[in-house]
Every structure is written in C-alpha cells, then in structure tokens.
Design a protein around this motif. Structure first.
Motif, PDB file in Angstrom:
ATOM      1  N   UNK A  24       5.599  -1.482   7.936  1.00 30.79           N
ATOM      2  CA  UNK A  24       4.962  -0.971   6.728  1.00 30.79           C
ATOM      3  C   UNK A  24       5.370  -1.740   5.472  1.00 30.79           C
ATOM      4  N   UNK A  25       6.363  -2.632   5.540  1.00 37.11           N
ATOM      5  CA  UNK A  25       6.782  -3.425   4.389  1.00 37.11           C
ATOM      6  C   UNK A  25       5.717  -4.480   4.076  1.00 37.11           C
ATOM      7  N   UNK A  26       5.424  -4.636   2.786  1.00 37.25           N
ATOM      8  CA  UNK A  26       4.440  -5.628   2.343  1.00 37.25           C
ATOM      9  C   UNK A  26       5.017  -6.457   1.203  1.00 37.25           C
ATOM     10  N   UNK A  27       4.290  -7.455   0.778  1.00 34.44           N
ATOM     11  CA  UNK A  27       4.712  -8.282  -0.359  1.00 34.44           C
ATOM     12  C   UNK A  27       4.591  -7.515  -1.666  1.00 34.44           C
ATOM     13  N   UNK A  28       3.718  -6.508  -1.693  1.00 29.02           N
ATOM     14  CA  UNK A  28       3.484  -5.709  -2.911  1.00 29.02           C
ATOM     15  C   UNK A  28       4.591  -4.685  -3.103  1.00 29.02           C
TER      16      UNK A  28
END
Length: 42
Positions: free
Chosen positions: A36-40
């Motif tokens: 669930x980790x993103x760049x945003x």
C-alpha cells in the motif's frame, strides 16, 4: 513504510542457514515497505 536504525557492534544476514552478508561496528538499517506504500505522501 517503517525504518529502524540501530547502532551495532556486529550484524549479519542469514538466509537458509548461510551468512550472506555481515558487518562489524556500524549501523543496521531495517526497512519495511508494504504494497500500500506509494510515492505520494498522505
């Protein structure tokens, strides 16, 4: 994402009973990244 930084006198990475990497005195960094980790940022 979670990060833990720890000062160590020695550390090693063991996979299936075999040492793959090791260090003497220094810093050990444990980094956990989930799907669930993103760049945003939230």
């Amino acid at each position: 994402m979670r990060t833990v930084i720890q000062r160590v006198s020695s550390a090693s990475v063991t996979i299936d009973g075999a040492v793959h990497s090791s260090i003497g005195e220094g810093f050990l960094v444990l980094l956990g990244i989930g799907q669930e980790d993103t760049k945003n940022r939230p």
